[in-house]
Design a protein around this motif. Structure first.
Motif, mmCIF file in Angstrom:
data_model
loop_
_atom_site.group_PDB
_atom_site.id
_atom_site.type_symbol
_atom_site.label_atom_id
_atom_site.label_comp_id
_atom_site.label_asym_id
_atom_site.label_seq_id
_atom_site.Cartn_x
_atom_site.Cartn_y
_atom_site.Cartn_z
ATOM 1 N N UNK A 18 0.854 -1.180 0.000
ATOM 2 C CA UNK A 18 0.000 0.000 0.000
ATOM 3 C C UNK A 18 0.884 1.222 0.000
ATOM 4 N N UNK A 19 0.501 2.184 -0.793
ATOM 5 C CA UNK A 19 1.282 3.402 -0.914
ATOM 6 C C UNK A 19 0.327 4.577 -0.793
ATOM 7 N N UNK A 20 0.455 5.361 0.274
ATOM 8 C CA UNK A 20 -0.428 6.512 0.480
ATOM 9 C C UNK A 20 0.319 7.773 0.041
ATOM 10 N N UNK A 21 -0.280 8.492 -0.914
ATOM 11 C CA UNK A 21 0.343 9.702 -1.451
ATOM 12 C C UNK A 21 -0.703 10.805 -1.496
ATOM 13 N N UNK A 22 -0.260 12.045 -1.319
ATOM 14 C CA UNK A 22 -1.185 13.171 -1.434
ATOM 15 C C UNK A 22 -0.869 13.933 -2.719
ATOM 16 N N UNK A 23 -1.897 14.448 -3.353
ATOM 17 C CA UNK A 23 -1.686 15.160 -4.614
ATOM 18 C C UNK A 23 -0.932 16.455 -4.396
ATOM 19 N N UNK A 24 -1.086 17.071 -3.241
ATOM 20 C CA UNK A 24 -0.353 18.321 -2.992
ATOM 21 C C UNK A 24 1.137 18.048 -2.848
ATOM 22 N N UNK A 25 1.495 16.924 -2.252
ATOM 23 C CA UNK A 25 2.911 16.601 -2.077
ATOM 24 C C UNK A 25 3.526 16.070 -3.370
ATOM 25 N N UNK A 26 2.738 15.312 -4.139
ATOM 26 C CA UNK A 26 3.257 14.694 -5.351
ATOM 27 C C UNK A 26 3.099 15.582 -6.586
ATOM 28 N N UNK A 27 2.482 16.731 -6.436
ATOM 29 C CA UNK A 27 2.410 17.665 -7.555
ATOM 30 C C UNK A 27 1.250 17.440 -8.494
ATOM 31 N N UNK A 28 0.186 16.854 -8.043
ATOM 32 C CA UNK A 28 -0.995 16.735 -8.882
ATOM 33 C C UNK A 28 -1.416 15.309 -9.150
ATOM 34 N N UNK A 29 -2.242 15.201 -10.190
ATOM 35 C CA UNK A 29 -2.834 13.922 -10.549
ATOM 36 C C UNK A 29 -2.379 13.558 -11.958
ATOM 37 N N UNK A 30 -2.057 12.295 -12.159
ATOM 38 C CA UNK A 30 -1.646 11.798 -13.460
ATOM 39 C C UNK A 30 -2.845 11.804 -14.393
ATOM 40 N N UNK A 31 -2.729 12.459 -15.536
ATOM 41 C CA UNK A 31 -3.845 12.560 -16.477
ATOM 42 C C UNK A 31 -4.168 11.210 -17.116
ATOM 43 N N UNK A 32 -3.186 10.339 -17.257
ATOM 44 C CA UNK A 32 -3.406 9.035 -17.889
ATOM 45 C C UNK A 32 -4.247 8.118 -17.004
ATOM 46 N N UNK A 33 -3.933 8.094 -15.710
ATOM 47 C CA UNK A 33 -4.590 7.144 -14.812
ATOM 48 C C UNK A 33 -5.673 7.771 -13.951
ATOM 49 N N UNK A 34 -5.614 9.077 -13.737
ATOM 50 C CA UNK A 34 -6.563 9.738 -12.850
ATOM 51 C C UNK A 34 -6.202 9.581 -11.384
ATOM 52 N N UNK A 35 -5.037 9.008 -11.092
ATOM 53 C CA UNK A 35 -4.579 8.804 -9.730
ATOM 54 C C UNK A 35 -3.453 9.781 -9.417
ATOM 55 N N UNK A 36 -3.148 9.910 -8.146
ATOM 56 C CA UNK A 36 -2.024 10.741 -7.723
ATOM 57 C C UNK A 36 -0.751 10.136 -8.309
ATOM 58 N N UNK A 37 0.193 11.000 -8.708
ATOM 59 C CA UNK A 37 1.462 10.524 -9.270
ATOM 60 C C UNK A 37 2.140 9.556 -8.314
ATOM 61 N N UNK A 38 2.738 8.511 -8.871
ATOM 62 C CA UNK A 38 3.560 7.622 -8.057
ATOM 63 C C UNK A 38 4.911 8.301 -7.843
ATOM 64 N N UNK A 39 5.681 7.784 -6.898
ATOM 65 C CA UNK A 39 7.005 8.355 -6.644
ATOM 66 C C UNK A 39 7.885 8.224 -7.877
#
Length: 165
Positions: A18-39
């Motif tokens: 499990x990987x918990x990420x916030x969009x504010x920390x990761x710089x937004x949402x991936x347009x391809x997947x609709x999920x928060x960017x992975x590391x």
């Protein structure tokens, strides 16, 4: 926000990542997947931004003219410095971005395969332990049955008077 994950395995071991990420920390949402960017994706985007910004400050403001240098060696150095323009490196930067993306994809695939290998390794260890246990049980049952047969045959042969006793 808070997230709750419940997982339970009934028959076999369960591997959960499990990987918990916030969009504010990761710089937004991936347009391809609709999920928060992975590391890994965020690192790739940061590398691409660094490639775009590298030598980006060396536009026309840092050009040197021939009056700046006193000797021929300094003039030659000036020519070598200004020989490659930013426009000349555009295609190289694009190829580096593609290479970085491929490298990132390969690393993701390697991580996925390593996770799968670890899961298979765990299953193989469990199967090996089960096989060893069942082999020991079968051997014990065989020994008990053989002992019982020997005991029964001996008792029958000793009690039978037709064989000379």
């Amino acid at each position: 926000g808070y997230y709750r994950v419940c997982a339970q395995a009934e028959l076999q071991a369960l591997v959960i990542e499990m990987d918990a990420r916030s969009s504010s920390r990761m710089g937004g949402v991936d347009e391809e997947t609709g999920h928060v960017y992975t590391y890994a994706k965020r690192d790739l985007l940061n590398e691409e931004a660094a490639i775009d910004n590298k030598n980006g400050n060396n536009k026309n403001g840092s050009r040197l003219d021939s009056n700046t240098y006193q000797s021929d060696i300094e003039e030659l150095s000036k020519l070598l410095v200004n020989q490659v323009e930013d426009a000349d490196l555009r295609q190289t930067r694009e190829q580096i971005k593609v290479l970085n993306a491929k490298t990132s994809d390969i690393m993701t695939e390697i991580q996925t395969r390593m996770t799968r290998i670890r899961a298979h390794e765990h299953g193989a260890r469990r199967n090996s332990a089960n096989m060893a246990w069942s082999s020991k049980v079968k051997t014990l049952v065989f020994a008990v049955i053989s002992g019982f047969q020997v005991y029964t045959m001996r008792k029958w042969l000793l009690s039978n008077s037709l064989l000379g006793r």
